[in-house]
Motif scaffolding. Sequence first.
Motif, PDB file in Angstrom:
ATOM      1  N   GLY A   4      87.131  14.381  97.217  1.00 24.54           N
ATOM      2  CA  GLY A   4      88.561  14.632  97.262  1.00 24.54           C
ATOM      3  C   GLY A   4      89.234  13.642  98.184  1.00 24.54           C
ATOM      4  N   LYS A   5      90.531  13.814  98.335  1.00 27.20           N
ATOM      5  CA  LYS A   5      91.316  12.922  99.183  1.00 27.20           C
ATOM      6  C   LYS A   5      90.993  13.124 100.657  1.00 27.20           C
ATOM      7  N   ILE A   6      91.153  12.041 101.405  1.00 19.63           N
ATOM      8  CA  ILE A   6      91.091  12.147 102.851  1.00 19.63           C
ATOM      9  C   ILE A   6      92.384  12.812 103.308  1.00 19.63           C
ATOM     10  N   GLU A   7      92.236  13.904 104.047  1.00 22.98           N
ATOM     11  CA  GLU A   7      93.387  14.651 104.556  1.00 22.98           C
ATOM     12  C   GLU A   7      93.798  14.105 105.921  1.00 22.98           C
ATOM     13  N   ALA A   8      94.982  14.453 106.367  1.00 24.84           N
ATOM     14  CA  ALA A   8      95.501  13.956 107.649  1.00 24.84           C
ATOM     15  C   ALA A   8      94.588  14.305 108.824  1.00 24.84           C
ATOM     16  N   ASP A   9      93.920  15.458 108.760  1.00 25.69           N
ATOM     17  CA  ASP A   9      93.061  15.853 109.882  1.00 25.69           C
ATOM     18  C   ASP A   9      91.612  15.389 109.734  1.00 25.69           C
ATOM     19  N   ASP A  10      91.291  14.615 108.696  1.00 26.70           N
ATOM     20  CA  ASP A  10      89.953  14.030 108.544  1.00 26.70           C
ATOM     21  C   ASP A  10      89.860  12.788 109.423  1.00 26.70           C
ATOM     22  N   ALA A  11      88.834  12.735 110.243  1.00 22.32           N
ATOM     23  CA  ALA A  11      88.652  11.595 111.147  1.00 22.32           C
ATOM     24  C   ALA A  11      88.159  10.353 110.416  1.00 22.32           C
ATOM     25  N   GLN A  33      72.330  16.354 106.734  1.00 23.09           N
ATOM     26  CA  GLN A  33      71.950  15.145 107.459  1.00 23.09           C
ATOM     27  C   GLN A  33      72.370  13.937 106.623  1.00 23.09           C
ATOM     28  N   VAL A  34      73.328  13.192 107.103  1.00 25.25           N
ATOM     29  CA  VAL A  34      73.806  12.007 106.388  1.00 25.25           C
ATOM     30  C   VAL A  34      72.818  10.873 106.621  1.00 25.25           C
ATOM     31  N   LEU A  35      72.349  10.276 105.514  1.00 31.50           N
ATOM     32  CA  LEU A  35      71.370   9.199 105.596  1.00 31.50           C
ATOM     33  C   LEU A  35      72.013   7.825 105.559  1.00 31.50           C
ATOM     34  N   SER A  36      73.027   7.672 104.693  1.00 32.69           N
ATOM     35  CA  SER A  36      73.608   6.338 104.528  1.00 32.69           C
ATOM     36  C   SER A  36      74.898   6.427 103.725  1.00 32.69           C
ATOM     37  N   ALA A  37      75.744   5.444 103.936  1.00 31.52           N
ATOM     38  CA  ALA A  37      76.900   5.267 103.052  1.00 31.52           C
ATOM     39  C   ALA A  37      76.432   4.452 101.854  1.00 31.52           C
ATOM     40  N   LEU A  38      77.017   4.707 100.706  1.00 29.17           N
ATOM     41  CA  LEU A  38      76.797   3.867  99.537  1.00 29.17           C
ATOM     42  C   LEU A  38      78.036   2.992  99.354  1.00 29.17           C
ATOM     43  N   SER A  39      78.010   2.125  98.373  1.00 34.13           N
ATOM     44  CA  SER A  39      79.130   1.214  98.150  1.00 34.13           C
ATOM     45  C   SER A  39      80.374   1.962  97.678  1.00 34.13           C
ATOM     46  N   PRO A  40      81.533   1.592  98.203  1.00 38.28           N
ATOM     47  CA  PRO A  40      82.773   2.188  97.697  1.00 38.28           C
ATOM     48  C   PRO A  40      82.951   1.863  96.209  1.00 38.28           C
ATOM     49  N   VAL A  41      83.541   2.803  95.479  1.00 37.94           N
ATOM     50  CA  VAL A  41      83.759   2.642  94.031  1.00 37.94           C
ATOM     51  C   VAL A  41      85.249   2.826  93.753  1.00 37.94           C
ATOM     52  N   ASN A  47      93.484   5.313  90.514  1.00 38.65           N
ATOM     53  CA  ASN A  47      93.856   4.431  91.619  1.00 38.65           C
ATOM     54  C   ASN A  47      93.276   4.925  92.950  1.00 38.65           C
ATOM     55  N   PHE A  48      92.045   5.446  92.908  1.00 41.84           N
ATOM     56  CA  PHE A  48      91.349   5.900  94.104  1.00 41.84           C
ATOM     57  C   PHE A  48      90.148   5.014  94.372  1.00 41.84           C
ATOM     58  N   CYS A  49      89.817   4.889  95.630  1.00 35.93           N
ATOM     59  CA  CYS A  49      88.571   4.252  96.027  1.00 35.93           C
ATOM     60  C   CYS A  49      87.701   5.351  96.622  1.00 35.93           C
ATOM     61  N   VAL A  50      86.556   5.595  96.012  1.00 36.09           N
ATOM     62  CA  VAL A  50      85.652   6.654  96.440  1.00 36.09           C
ATOM     63  C   VAL A  50      84.649   6.074  97.430  1.00 36.09           C
ATOM     64  N   SER A  51      84.421   6.794  98.514  1.00 32.67           N
ATOM     65  CA  SER A  51      83.438   6.400  99.529  1.00 32.67           C
ATOM     66  C   SER A  51      82.274   7.385  99.482  1.00 32.67           C
ATOM     67  N   PRO A  52      81.228   7.077  98.710  1.00 32.50           N
ATOM     68  CA  PRO A  52      80.106   8.021  98.582  1.00 32.50           C
ATOM     69  C   PRO A  52      79.112   7.901  99.747  1.00 32.50           C
ATOM     70  N   PHE A  53      78.437   9.002 100.023  1.00 31.66           N
ATOM     71  CA  PHE A  53      77.418   9.054 101.061  1.00 31.66           C
ATOM     72  C   PHE A  53      76.168   9.711 100.512  1.00 31.66           C
ATOM     73  N   LEU A  54      75.032   9.258 100.982  1.00 30.26           N
ATOM     74  CA  LEU A  54      73.745   9.860 100.650  1.00 30.26           C
ATOM     75  C   LEU A  54      73.373  10.772 101.806  1.00 30.26           C
ATOM     76  N   ALA A  55      73.042  12.016 101.481  1.00 29.23           N
ATOM     77  CA  ALA A  55      72.728  12.986 102.530  1.00 29.23           C
ATOM     78  C   ALA A  55      71.528  13.829 102.127  1.00 29.23           C
ATOM     79  N   PHE A  56      70.995  14.535 103.091  1.00 30.93           N
ATOM     80  CA  PHE A  56      69.802  15.349 102.913  1.00 30.93           C
ATOM     81  C   PHE A  56      70.092  16.750 103.433  1.00 30.93           C
ATOM     82  N   PHE A  57      69.600  17.733 102.711  1.00 28.68           N
ATOM     83  CA  PHE A  57      69.709  19.133 103.114  1.00 28.68           C
ATOM     84  C   PHE A  57      68.284  19.628 103.286  1.00 28.68           C
ATOM     85  N   ALA A  58      67.901  20.077 104.476  1.00 29.70           N
ATOM     86  CA  ALA A  58      66.499  20.363 104.809  1.00 29.70           C
ATOM     87  C   ALA A  58      65.875  21.500 104.001  1.00 29.70           C
TER      88      ALA A  58
END
Length: 130
Positions: A4-11, A33-41, A47-58
């Motif tokens: 979703g969109k980055i909100e005003a209170d998202d750091a 647990q965030v492992l890495s950022a992937l390439s923006p798409v 007209n959005f640029c998505v910032s995906p992340f690779l994460a792990f759930f134990a």
Amino acid sequence: MPGGKIEADDASALHAALRETEEEIGLDRSAIQVLSALSPVYIPPSNFCVSPFLAFFASTPRFIPDPREVSEMISFPLAALLNDETVRLRKMPTSYSSAIDVPCFSYDGNDIWGATAMMLSELKDVLKNP
């Protein structure tokens, strides 16, 4: 793949991704647990640029999809992602054509294409070529 969109209170984009994951599918962001950022798409139709992340759930996650945001969840096993035979060309409608050949992951009656397929393709490449 919640998002979703980055909100005003998202750091940051990462904060937004974790917040959206919790809001949309009910996973506690503190247990991710965030492992890495992937390439923006970039997605031209929205007209959005998505910032995906690779994460792990134990542990095995217990998804609680928010019906206001999630119409359906599908399970796409890692073995299917890594299997080259799940990648197919399908004729799909787009914002600029009624039917063009697009690469997609085809699994269990579902075709995963577009930006989601692009992000999954990068994940597949990262996993196959560490």
